[in-house]
Design a protein around this motif. Structure first.
Motif, PDB file in Angstrom:
ATOM      1  N   MET A  85       0.829  -1.202   0.000  1.00  0.00           N
ATOM      2  CA  MET A  85       0.000   0.000   0.000  1.00  0.00           C
ATOM      3  C   MET A  85       0.862   1.249   0.000  1.00  0.00           C
ATOM      4  SD  MET A  85      -2.949  -1.232   2.686  1.00  0.00           S
ATOM      5  CE  MET A  85      -2.935   0.321   3.471  1.00  0.00           C
ATOM      6  N   LEU A  86       1.913   1.252   0.816  1.00  0.00           N
ATOM      7  CA  LEU A  86       2.803   2.415   0.870  1.00  0.00           C
ATOM      8  C   LEU A  86       3.627   2.540  -0.405  1.00  0.00           C
ATOM      9  CD1 LEU A  86       4.025   2.127   4.545  1.00  0.00           C
ATOM     10  CD2 LEU A  86       2.490   3.853   3.601  1.00  0.00           C
ATOM     11  N   HIS A  87       4.073   1.418  -0.938  1.00  0.00           N
ATOM     12  CA  HIS A  87       4.933   1.417  -2.114  1.00  0.00           C
ATOM     13  C   HIS A  87       4.164   1.849  -3.362  1.00  0.00           C
ATOM     14  CE1 HIS A  87       7.378  -0.464  -5.374  1.00  0.00           C
ATOM     15  NE2 HIS A  87       8.358   0.035  -4.637  1.00  0.00           N
ATOM     16  N   GLU A  88       2.935   1.357  -3.509  1.00  0.00           N
ATOM     17  CA  GLU A  88       2.156   1.629  -4.713  1.00  0.00           C
ATOM     18  C   GLU A  88       1.171   2.783  -4.546  1.00  0.00           C
ATOM     19  OE1 GLU A  88       0.324  -2.106  -5.484  1.00  0.00           O
ATOM     20  OE2 GLU A  88       2.240  -3.127  -5.777  1.00  0.00           O
ATOM     21  N   GLY A  89       0.962   3.222  -3.306  1.00  0.00           N
ATOM     22  CA  GLY A  89       0.027   4.315  -3.058  1.00  0.00           C
ATOM     23  C   GLY A  89      -1.427   3.925  -3.258  1.00  0.00           C
ATOM     24  N   THR A  90      -1.768   2.680  -2.949  1.00  0.00           N
ATOM     25  CA  THR A  90      -3.140   2.202  -3.120  1.00  0.00           C
ATOM     26  C   THR A  90      -3.793   2.013  -1.752  1.00  0.00           C
ATOM     27  OG1 THR A  90      -2.397  -0.090  -3.142  1.00  0.00           O
ATOM     28  CG2 THR A  90      -2.569   1.013  -5.263  1.00  0.00           C
ATOM     29  N   SER A  91      -5.082   1.692  -1.760  1.00  0.00           N
ATOM     30  CA  SER A  91      -5.781   1.404  -0.517  1.00  0.00           C
ATOM     31  C   SER A  91      -5.812  -0.113  -0.301  1.00  0.00           C
ATOM     32  CB  SER A  91      -7.199   1.979  -0.552  1.00  0.00           C
ATOM     33  OG  SER A  91      -7.913   1.400  -1.611  1.00  0.00           O
ATOM     34  N   PHE A  92      -6.185  -0.496   0.913  1.00  0.00           N
ATOM     35  CA  PHE A  92      -6.192  -1.908   1.289  1.00  0.00           C
ATOM     36  C   PHE A  92      -7.345  -2.634   0.598  1.00  0.00           C
ATOM     37  CE2 PHE A  92      -7.491  -5.288   4.315  1.00  0.00           C
ATOM     38  CZ  PHE A  92      -6.376  -6.086   4.159  1.00  0.00           C
ATOM     39  N   ASP A  93      -7.040  -3.780   0.008  1.00  0.00           N
ATOM     40  CA  ASP A  93      -8.036  -4.604  -0.651  1.00  0.00           C
ATOM     41  C   ASP A  93      -7.938  -6.015  -0.063  1.00  0.00           C
ATOM     42  OD1 ASP A  93      -9.899  -5.707  -2.330  1.00  0.00           O
ATOM     43  OD2 ASP A  93      -8.539  -5.853  -4.050  1.00  0.00           O
ATOM     44  N   PRO A  94      -8.865  -6.388   0.841  1.00  0.00           N
ATOM     45  CA  PRO A  94      -8.792  -7.728   1.459  1.00  0.00           C
ATOM     46  C   PRO A  94      -8.869  -8.858   0.439  1.00  0.00           C
ATOM     47  CG  PRO A  94     -10.441  -6.382   2.562  1.00  0.00           C
ATOM     48  CD  PRO A  94      -9.982  -5.627   1.365  1.00  0.00           C
ATOM     49  N   ALA A  95      -9.588  -8.644  -0.652  1.00  0.00           N
ATOM     50  CA  ALA A  95      -9.701  -9.703  -1.670  1.00  0.00           C
ATOM     51  C   ALA A  95      -8.344  -9.981  -2.311  1.00  0.00           C
ATOM     52  CB  ALA A  95     -10.723  -9.309  -2.720  1.00  0.00           C
ATOM     53  N   ARG A  96      -7.539  -8.964  -2.462  1.00  0.00           N
ATOM     54  CA  ARG A  96      -6.213  -9.142  -3.053  1.00  0.00           C
ATOM     55  C   ARG A  96      -5.255  -9.799  -2.057  1.00  0.00           C
ATOM     56  NH1 ARG A  96      -2.278  -4.391  -5.411  1.00  0.00           N
ATOM     57  NH2 ARG A  96      -0.642  -5.786  -6.100  1.00  0.00           N
TER      58      ARG A  96
END
Length: 99
Positions: A85-96
């Motif tokens: 999440m920090l590296h890619e700047g995305t939000s948390f996705d439990p499915a992933r």
């Protein structure tokens, strides 16, 4: 009685077939920040209680391993998810992470 050359220089806890710097039975018990480890375990306990996907993954793991091992595995997955999440700047996705 073992020959003198086999016992000289050996100390208790040393394995005879390992290099001299290696202690047998001393893994990575103290690697990492203990407070960060505690925080991830707390987050894993909370996530396993309140998220359906994470709870299913935890229960599958717990059926095969001990409860502590299963919650540490969830904590490790959360830590890896936080890194991405920090590296890619995305939000948390439990499915992933747990799908």
């Amino acid at each position: 009685m073992p020959a003198a050359r086999n016992t000289i220089g050996r100390r208790p806890g040393r394995h005879p077939n390992l290099p001299t710097a290696t202690l047998k039975g001393h893994g990575n018990r103290k690697c990492g920040n203990r407070y960060l480890c505690w925080a991830y375990i707390e987050a894993a306990n909370f996530a396993a209680r309140h998220n359906v996907a994470i709870r299913r993954w935890y229960e599958r793991k717990r059926a095969k391993k001990h409860r502590v091992v299963a919650i540490k595995a969830v904590a490790h997955k959360l830590a890896r998810a936080c890194y991405h999440m920090l590296h890619e700047g995305t939000s948390f996705d439990p499915a992933r992470a747990f799908g």
